[in-house]
Design a protein around this motif. Sequence first.
Motif, PDB file in Angstrom:
ATOM      1  N   UNK A 104      37.554  49.673  38.290  1.00 48.65           N
ATOM      2  CA  UNK A 104      37.935  48.543  39.289  1.00 48.65           C
ATOM      3  C   UNK A 104      37.866  47.356  38.805  1.00 48.65           C
ATOM      4  N   UNK A 105      37.240  47.114  37.868  1.00 44.69           N
ATOM      5  CA  UNK A 105      36.948  45.462  37.126  1.00 44.69           C
ATOM      6  C   UNK A 105      38.082  45.516  36.312  1.00 44.69           C
ATOM      7  N   UNK A 106      38.303  46.366  35.531  1.00 44.38           N
ATOM      8  CA  UNK A 106      39.583  46.433  34.540  1.00 44.38           C
ATOM      9  C   UNK A 106      40.962  46.305  35.265  1.00 44.38           C
ATOM     10  N   UNK A 107      41.048  47.066  36.321  1.00 43.68           N
ATOM     11  CA  UNK A 107      42.409  46.838  37.068  1.00 43.68           C
ATOM     12  C   UNK A 107      42.455  45.510  37.605  1.00 43.68           C
ATOM     13  N   UNK A 108      41.431  45.055  38.306  1.00 43.24           N
ATOM     14  CA  UNK A 108      41.209  43.662  38.699  1.00 43.24           C
ATOM     15  C   UNK A 108      41.483  42.562  37.977  1.00 43.24           C
ATOM     16  N   UNK A 109      41.003  42.571  36.804  1.00 42.89           N
ATOM     17  CA  UNK A 109      41.136  41.533  35.743  1.00 42.89           C
ATOM     18  C   UNK A 109      42.529  41.761  35.189  1.00 42.89           C
ATOM     19  N   UNK A 110      43.044  42.936  34.906  1.00 44.61           N
ATOM     20  CA  UNK A 110      44.526  43.086  34.497  1.00 44.61           C
ATOM     21  C   UNK A 110      45.503  42.513  35.386  1.00 44.61           C
ATOM     22  N   UNK A 115      49.215  38.020  36.896  1.00 44.13           N
ATOM     23  CA  UNK A 115      49.575  36.898  37.757  1.00 44.13           C
ATOM     24  C   UNK A 115      49.460  35.433  37.029  1.00 44.13           C
ATOM     25  N   UNK A 116      48.682  35.258  36.357  1.00 43.60           N
ATOM     26  CA  UNK A 116      48.429  34.025  35.420  1.00 43.60           C
ATOM     27  C   UNK A 116      49.597  33.870  34.513  1.00 43.60           C
ATOM     28  N   UNK A 117      49.786  34.960  33.772  1.00 45.61           N
ATOM     29  CA  UNK A 117      50.725  34.847  32.574  1.00 45.61           C
ATOM     30  C   UNK A 117      52.221  34.800  33.209  1.00 45.61           C
ATOM     31  N   UNK A 118      52.363  35.292  34.278  1.00 46.81           N
ATOM     32  CA  UNK A 118      53.683  35.202  34.899  1.00 46.81           C
ATOM     33  C   UNK A 118      54.194  33.958  35.313  1.00 46.81           C
ATOM     34  N   UNK A 119      53.316  33.001  35.738  1.00 46.74           N
ATOM     35  CA  UNK A 119      53.657  31.446  35.946  1.00 46.74           C
ATOM     36  C   UNK A 119      54.122  30.664  35.007  1.00 46.74           C
TER      37      UNK A 119
END
Length: 119
Positions: A104-110, A115-119
């Motif tokens: 769950x942590x890995x999915x959330x971090x991914x 989202x950050x890299x799309x901007x």
Amino acid sequence: MADVTGGQSRANDRIDQSAERVKHATSEAVARTKQVVNETADKVEAGVHHATDKAAGAVHRANDKAADLADRGRELRDDTMDKADAWMAQARAYVREKPLQSIAIAVGAGWLLGRILRR
């Protein structure tokens, strides 16, 4: 005629004496010049030796400082590698103990990173 020959002889003696004085004065001048040149050469040599010793001392100090910095760099690298290994061991242990939470942590971090890299 004896008077002329005697006058000539005295003139020749004076010329010879003058020549001797010139030779003597020249020899003294050359000797003084040699002495001054030798003293100056000795001073220059001493100055060069002193400057060389100072430069060698500075190079030794710089070399010692570089060796100290290299040692400190190796110590920092080793410490960093030890910490990274410890963190990896902790992460592996956490994943083994709580596999679902880890996923769950890995999915959330991914997702967040995407989202950050799309901007």
